[in-house]
Each structure stands twice: as structure tokens, then as C-alpha cells.
Write an enzyme that holds these catalytic residues in place. Sequence first.
Site, PDB file in Angstrom:
ATOM      1  N   GLY A  61       0.752  -1.242   0.000  1.00 22.77           N
ATOM      2  CA  GLY A  61       0.000   0.000   0.000  1.00 22.77           C
ATOM      3  C   GLY A  61       0.781   1.290   0.000  1.00 22.77           C
ATOM      4  N   TRP A  63       2.368   2.904  -2.405  1.00 25.13           N
ATOM      5  CA  TRP A  63       2.035   3.803  -3.514  1.00 25.13           C
ATOM      6  C   TRP A  63       0.643   4.396  -3.319  1.00 25.13           C
ATOM      7  CZ3 TRP A  63       3.922   2.951  -9.175  1.00 25.13           C
ATOM      8  CH2 TRP A  63       5.321   3.020  -9.200  1.00 25.13           C
ATOM      9  N   ASP A  81      -5.635  -5.454  -5.819  1.00 28.29           N
ATOM     10  CA  ASP A  81      -4.599  -6.467  -5.623  1.00 28.29           C
ATOM     11  C   ASP A  81      -5.244  -7.795  -5.255  1.00 28.29           C
ATOM     12  OD1 ASP A  81      -2.216  -7.971  -4.771  1.00 28.29           O
ATOM     13  OD2 ASP A  81      -1.240  -6.025  -4.671  1.00 28.29           O
ATOM     14  N   ASP A  97      -8.429 -10.295  -8.610  1.00 32.87           N
ATOM     15  CA  ASP A  97      -7.639 -10.291  -9.841  1.00 32.87           C
ATOM     16  C   ASP A  97      -8.326  -9.392 -10.861  1.00 32.87           C
ATOM     17  OD1 ASP A  97      -6.370 -10.879 -12.251  1.00 32.87           O
ATOM     18  OD2 ASP A  97      -6.106 -12.999 -11.750  1.00 32.87           O
ATOM     19  N   ASP A 122       3.206  -1.026  -9.764  1.00 33.65           N
ATOM     20  CA  ASP A 122       4.519  -1.406  -9.228  1.00 33.65           C
ATOM     21  C   ASP A 122       4.576  -2.912  -8.991  1.00 33.65           C
ATOM     22  OD1 ASP A 122       7.121  -0.601  -8.360  1.00 33.65           O
ATOM     23  OD2 ASP A 122       6.494  -0.779  -6.272  1.00 33.65           O
ATOM     24  N   LYS A 162       6.334  -0.411 -13.589  1.00 34.40           N
ATOM     25  CA  LYS A 162       7.670  -0.964 -13.342  1.00 34.40           C
ATOM     26  C   LYS A 162       7.919  -2.124 -14.289  1.00 34.40           C
ATOM     27  CE  LYS A 162       8.403  -3.447  -9.579  1.00 34.40           C
ATOM     28  NZ  LYS A 162       8.629  -3.661  -8.133  1.00 34.40           N
TER      29      LYS A 162
END
Length: 206
Positions: A61, A63, A81, A97, A122, A162
Site C-alpha cells: 500500500g 504507492w 490487488d 484479480d 509497481d 515498473k
Amino acid sequence: MAVRSKSSKAWLHEHINDHYVHMAQKDGYRARAAYKLLEINEKDKIIKPGTVLADLGSAPGSWSQVAAKLTGTSGTVFALDILPMEAIGGVSFIQGDFRENDVLAQFETLLDNRPLDLVICDMAPNMSGNAVSDQARSFYLCELALDFASQHLKTGGSFLVKVFQGAGYQEYMAAMREIFGTVQTRKPEASRNRSSEIYLLGKNKR
């Protein structure tokens, strides 16, 4: 008692002595990754008061914490998530998902027909130790995130993701350039030097 490998001992030593780990503990962030987003945002101003954004692969958490702080009460932060994430003020969290229809339906209900200004991601897969397999799984997640961004971002919106340099990197960069007017690379100081991670920032979604 399990015997630690040399690599895990090295990681533990690095973690304990990591400046950003200590800063995160002091500043109340859940992970050192917070400073990567803060540094990128300082340069690119992708998050500001009023921004509507989605944080993919948000747990634990950090970000989302940064995003909620920067968007303020006039903005909206959605976090998604598969893993659980403790509640964060100002963040709407969906555990599941984002490829699955029921999870997307929950998200789209919350979104209420608003386009996103920004998608941040990320995510990284659980590493198996097989470099080829791990790289492929990493870019699979990145491709899913790019597809999500292309479907939900407004025209002119931005996407920060990322990636790990290596096989698939150039192809992924090319795919982003088809969707965004500009694609730039960012390597924040908080990224460990030995890591091949780099962040790609797509701006001005077509």
C-alpha cells in the site's frame, strides 16, 4: 533452524542498513517503494489534487498512501490487488484479480463512468529464481496492466509501470508507444543500483 543463503544474508544486511527503509519507518510508509513514486512525481507531476487514478498490484500500500496524500480530498484513488491490504484513508480497495469480470465490474461500479487520469503499477511476480521464467512472468503482468490502462484511461491520460530490463523490454516499449504520445524511462534514486528495474512513463494517451 534454516540456514540462510549468502544472497539472502546480503539482502537482509542491505535491507537493515537501507536509508529508504529507515525513512519509510519514520514517515509512516508501508514500504520504501513510496519514495520511488514521490521522486517520479516530483519530476513529472502526474499526481496532483483532484487526480483520479488506479493503483494496480497495490499491496502492501505504499504507492496508494502516496497517491492519497497527493490527490487530496478532491481526488480519487482506487487500489486493486489479489493480496489483502490494510485500509488506507481516501483509498477504495478491491481485493481480487483485475483480469476477472466480477472484479472489473466492482471497479467500474466504483468508477461510475469516470475515465481515469492515471494508472500506476509497481507489480512484480513472485520470483522463482529462474531468470527466463521470471522475466516472462513479469512482462505478462505488465501487458495486463497496459491493457487495463488502455481501456480505462482518458484521452491524454498517463501510465506509470515498473518493468525489468531484459527480454521483452523493447517489445513492451514499442507497445506503449502505440498507445501513448510519449514514453519516458525513469530510474529513481530509491531503486537499488543492482536492480534491473526501471519505470516507464507513458503520457498523452491517444
